[in-house]
Design a protein around this motif. Structure first.
Motif, PDB file in Angstrom:
ATOM      1  N   ASP A   1       0.811  -1.233   0.000  1.00 27.55           N
ATOM      2  CA  ASP A   1       0.000   0.000   0.000  1.00 27.55           C
ATOM      3  C   ASP A   1       0.840   1.277   0.000  1.00 27.55           C
ATOM      4  N   THR A   2       2.094   1.198  -0.416  1.00 24.89           N
ATOM      5  CA  THR A   2       2.929   2.406  -0.504  1.00 24.89           C
ATOM      6  C   THR A   2       3.495   2.512  -1.914  1.00 24.89           C
ATOM      7  N   LEU A   3       3.001   3.467  -2.662  1.00 23.51           N
ATOM      8  CA  LEU A   3       3.442   3.664  -4.039  1.00 23.51           C
ATOM      9  C   LEU A   3       4.765   4.432  -4.061  1.00 23.51           C
ATOM     10  N   ALA A   4       5.683   3.969  -4.887  1.00 17.44           N
ATOM     11  CA  ALA A   4       6.930   4.714  -5.083  1.00 17.44           C
ATOM     12  C   ALA A   4       6.652   5.869  -6.030  1.00 17.44           C
ATOM     13  N   ASP A   5       6.575   7.072  -5.500  1.00 18.63           N
ATOM     14  CA  ASP A   5       6.308   8.256  -6.307  1.00 18.63           C
ATOM     15  C   ASP A   5       7.181   9.403  -5.823  1.00 18.63           C
ATOM     16  N   LYS A   6       6.959  10.591  -6.372  1.00 21.46           N
ATOM     17  CA  LYS A   6       7.820  11.729  -6.043  1.00 21.46           C
ATOM     18  C   LYS A   6       7.684  12.127  -4.568  1.00 21.46           C
ATOM     19  N   GLU A   7       6.489  12.020  -4.023  1.00 18.70           N
ATOM     20  CA  GLU A   7       6.306  12.376  -2.621  1.00 18.70           C
ATOM     21  C   GLU A   7       7.135  11.460  -1.726  1.00 18.70           C
ATOM     22  N   TRP A   8       7.114  10.170  -2.023  1.00 16.49           N
ATOM     23  CA  TRP A   8       7.930   9.212  -1.260  1.00 16.49           C
ATOM     24  C   TRP A   8       9.416   9.484  -1.489  1.00 16.49           C
ATOM     25  N   PHE A   9       9.787   9.759  -2.739  1.00 16.01           N
ATOM     26  CA  PHE A   9      11.187  10.015  -3.080  1.00 16.01           C
ATOM     27  C   PHE A   9      11.705  11.238  -2.338  1.00 16.01           C
ATOM     28  N   ASP A  10      10.958  12.330  -2.344  1.00 17.24           N
ATOM     29  CA  ASP A  10      11.424  13.560  -1.699  1.00 17.24           C
ATOM     30  C   ASP A  10      11.468  13.425  -0.183  1.00 17.24           C
ATOM     31  N   ASP A  11      10.655  12.523   0.364  1.00 17.28           N
ATOM     32  CA  ASP A  11      10.684  12.310   1.808  1.00 17.28           C
ATOM     33  C   ASP A  11      11.950  11.559   2.214  1.00 17.28           C
ATOM     34  N   LEU A  12      12.338  10.536   1.450  1.00 22.05           N
ATOM     35  CA  LEU A  12      13.524   9.755   1.784  1.00 22.05           C
ATOM     36  C   LEU A  12      14.817  10.426   1.351  1.00 22.05           C
ATOM     37  N   PHE A  13      14.743  11.234   0.293  1.00 21.05           N
ATOM     38  CA  PHE A  13      15.939  11.924  -0.205  1.00 21.05           C
ATOM     39  C   PHE A  13      15.639  13.415  -0.261  1.00 21.05           C
TER      40      PHE A  13
END
Length: 811
Positions: A664-676
């Motif tokens: 239930d966690t899509l790899a998208d820009k929001e996830w990317f910017d949160d981790l990096f």
């Protein structure tokens, strides 16, 4: 007709070129010729040999592989259709693969179902309207039928939208090749066999996209043709278009297609009241009904001669009426009843005919007055560059020596024609297999990565290092490859550096991004790779890492920081930009909105953050297992046929700290910017992936005198023991770092200023919508003072930069 065929064949034989096939002349050219044109261009010699009159034809590129023989004639205004390979609509197509071809067939089936569902819905609505005075039983039956029709229409509409999303609202690029007859090539083209409905759908799609681009014109093309006719002579080639009916019957249509003047061909047909797909697959008989003829809705007219004969007869009858409508077809089409063209009837090397004609199309658009959007302009320039490499005979040499990976067979050979088609997005990537190591499986991701390497080295070709005898300020030898790109892009000389306002690096980066985008269905913004390449990459070239993708991933698993930096910059970047869910975007103000994912940041900042995460992660959950799992997903995603969490194909689940997918966690820009997260790129925050610095360091090491110690590793105090030569080498390296650091800082300042402006505009809009009063005067004055102070700082920075420029000029 027979005389014309004989004249064409004899003239081509005398000029030493391959002629048109007889079928092309009979069924594609002769029926479309204007009145009296066949007699005008043919003459009989004293020997009885029929040839073309010398004034009726000419040769371009004589004694070259691109030589073409043109016949100058006038065609019926509706006798030609637009070419599908139009460079102004190139970004609207995807690479033809078995997968995209299957998706296209599904899309066409969905289009047909939706059309039928719409017709059924209209019939059901009409039935409801007709039962207003009927009894209740009939009304209830009509209402039930209407609800069923609405449900069927909704289902068909959903299926159609799903099929459109699968191709990202694009279509596979039609495959066009040289036509062969009796084992010999001819000066004509042919397409692959497709079902009739697919051929019609593709042609309709091409027409739609061409009309969209045509809206960029500053005038009405249709009215221009109505008032003035067509003045310029368009280029036409004969093309065979085979298609199969639902019962399996094979048909073929020989048609004249306009290589140049595509919009005029489409607009001419529009004025005549026809569509391009009807000229190819057939016109319903009721549309061209003759006087006294009985209407037959099931009859389809397919012969070009029959279609044009009926059309002319109808318009002549209408025009003969003194009381005709001045806005009718006959009146509007009289200036384009016949149009001047030059028809390709012979070619020196038919296998190169399609590439030569595409070059004409690109040249016509690049040098014309019609507006050309960025994507199509970049793709047209890329087409010119590939053709220039082919013409120079250096395409295979460059790729085998610089883009081939370690372990590539030493006797590997490339099919340059097939490789060019692969790099231009008009063919499969299989011709790139010889560039892979013998131990590397020829998977889709390995071939796509090989194509990325090829495009990079072709756009940023390596320049030979300075010789020992080179004197500063004298002419620098740029080798064999750099001048090819310079000529194609019409750049200034090597000595002028990056040009005004970074013109060289910006243009090459845009072309690189467009060429890379052809490898993906979901293309990103060209600006999403802004600032990724530096002036040094243009001046000295980019030397790709020779390690294979498998080797790079293995080295990253072993903790090689430089391998990870190379993987991110030269291999993952394309997938990060061209993903269905973009991880790296252009960072422009247009992204500011409620539906924008992630933070607005420069592409360079996103790349630097991902690169640094391998050694210095800014998020506690980032591990090397997560990074490697993410990298593999990015590389494999374009080949996925399914998406996740109701997202398009090519999306994937975000990995956890152990590299496993998180439900239930899509790899998208929001996830990317949160981790990096966005990083401050100052002097102490250099991107460790900067291979240019490493190359510069190696060059400076070579410049050291024998017996001198590398200042980078010296254990002595530099002020006491550093030689002037070593000090010069160190400072030159430091200057490169300082320039890039300053540029990154200014990019960050520009980004913050854009954010300031955006927040101010949002605050003003919120105040207006809320109906509130303006902010207190003292608050506004504080903001004004701060902004004024920043403005003065920028003026001081400008002066400092000019002073620095003067000093740099004296280096």
């Amino acid at each position: 007709m027979a005389k014309l065929c004989e004249a064409v064949a004899n003239t081509c034989k005398a000029e030493g070129v391959f002629p048109l096939p007889e079928a092309a002349v009979k069924y594609g050219l002769a029926p479309a010729l204007g009145a009296g044109e066949a007699r005008r261009v043919v003459e009989t010699q004293k020997s009885g040999l029929r040839v073309l009159r010398q004034a009726a034809y000419h040769i371009e590129g004589r004694d070259t592989p691109q030589a073409m023989l043109f016949l100058n004639v006038e065609l019926h205004g509706a006798g030609s259709v637009q070419w599908l390979l139009n460079d102004r609509t190139r970004s609207s197509w995807v690479r033809p693969t078995p997968e995209t071809t299957t998706l296209q067939a599904q899309l066409v089936a969905a289009e047909i179902s939706l059309t039928r569902a719409k017709a059924g819905l209209e019939r059901a609505k009409e039935a409801v309207r007709s039962t207003r005075t009927a009894d209740q039983t009939d009304k209830d039956a009509a209402d039930t039928a209407l609800k069923a029709a609405e449900q069927h229409h909704q289902h068909a509409d959903d299926q159609h939208k799903q099929a459109e999303r699968a191709l990202n609202h694009r279509r596979p690029l039609p495959r066009i090749s040289a036509h062969h007859e009796a084992g010999r090539p001819t000066a004509a083209l042919t397409t692959e066999v497709l079902p009739t409905e697919v051929v019609a759908s593709v042609q309709q799609y091409a027409t739609t996209k061409l009309r969209e681009r045509g809206r960029l014109r500053p005038y009405d093309l249709e009215e221009s043709l109505v008032q003035e006719g067509q003045r310029d002579r368009a280029t036409v080639v004969l093309q065979r278009i085979p298609f199969t009916d639902p019962d399996g019957t094979l048909n073929e249509a020989w048609r004249a297609v306009r290589v140049t003047g595509n919009n005029r061909a489409e607009t001419c047909l529009k004025i005549f009241g026809l569509e391009a797909h009807q000229i190819i697959t057939g016109v319903p008989q009721p549309m061209l009904l003759l006087d006294g003829e009985k209407e037959d809705p099931a009859l389809i007219l397919r012969g070009l001669g029959e279609i044009l004969r009926r059309l002319s007869a109808r318009l002549n009858t209408e025009y003969a009426n003194e009381n005709r409508n001045i806005d009718g077809i006959a009146e509007r089409a009289k200036k384009i009843a016949q149009v001047p063209v030059r028809v390709v009837i012979g070619a020196a090397e038919p296998e190169r005919l399609e590439a030569s004609l595409r070059d004409l199309n690109a040249h016509d658009h690049l040098r014309g007055q019609l507006a050309f959007v960025d994507d199509e302009r970049a793709l047209a320039l890329w087409s010119s560059i590939v053709k220039a490499y082919q013409d120079s005979g250096l395409l295979d040499h460059l790729l085998l020596n610089h883009a081939a990976q370690d372990g590539c067979p030493p006797d590997a050979q490339l099919d340059t024609e097939a490789v060019a088609g692969a790099l231009l997005g008009s063919g499969p990537l299989d011709p790139l297999i010889p560039l892979l190591p013998a131990t590397e499986p020829a998977t889709a991701q390995a071939l796509r990565d090989a194509a990325t390497r090829c495009i990079t080295v072709m756009m940023f070709p390596p320049v030979p290092p300075r010789s020992a005898s080179h004197v500063a300020g004298t002419h620098r030898k740029t080798g064999r490859y750099w001048p090819i790109v310079r000529k194609s892009l019409m750049e200034a000389s090597w000595g002028t550096g990056n040009g005004k306002d970074g013109q060289k690096v910006r243009r090459r980066t845009e072309v690189w991004a467009a060429a890379i985008g052809q490898l993906f269905v979901h293309r990103g913004n060209l600006l999403a790779v802004r600032a990724v390449f530096a002036p040094h990459d243009v001046q000295e070239g980019v030397r790709p890492d020779r390690r294979s993708l498998t080797k790079l991933l293995g080295d990253c698993e072993n903790g090689d920081i430089q391998a990870w930096a190379t993987l991110v910059r030269h291999h993952l970047l394309a997938g990060l930009v061209n993903a269905p869910e973009k991880f790296i975007t252009s960072g422009q103000g247009s992204e500011a909105g409620d539906n924008r994912k992630g933070v607005r940041r420069t592409p360079l900042n996103a790349i630097a953050a991902l690169t640094r995460a391998f050694d210095k992660p800014d998020h506690p959950h980032v591990t090397r297992q997560l990074l490697l799992s993410f990298a593999r997903s990015v590389l494999q995603a374009p080949d996925a046929t399914d998406g996740v969490l109701d997202s398009p194909a090519g999306t994937f689940l975000a990995p956890d700290a152990h590299g496993h997918p998180r439900p239930d966690t899509l790899a998208d820009k929001e996830w990317f910017d949160d981790l990096f997260p966005k990083i401050a790129m100052g002097l102490n925050e250099q991107d460790p992936s900067n291979s240019d610095e490493n190359e510069e360091k190696e060059e400076q090491d070579d410049d050291l005198d024998d017996g001198e110690e590398d200042p980078e590793f010296s254990t002595y105090t530099r002020d006491q023991y550093e030689s002037q030569s070593a000090r010069m080498a160190r400072l030159r390296l430091e200057l490169i770092r300082q320039v890039k650091a300053t540029r990154a800082a200014l990019d960050a300042a520009d980004e913050q200023t854009q954010s300031l402006k955006s927040v101010a505009e949002d605050a003003r809009s919120a105040r207006v919508l809320a109906g509130a009063e303006t902010a207190p005067l003292d608050t506004i004055m504080l903001h004004l003072q701060d902004i004024k102070a920043m403005e003065e700082m920028t003026a001081g920075l400008s002066k400092l930069l000019m002073d620095a420029l003067k000093v740099v000029m004296e280096l």
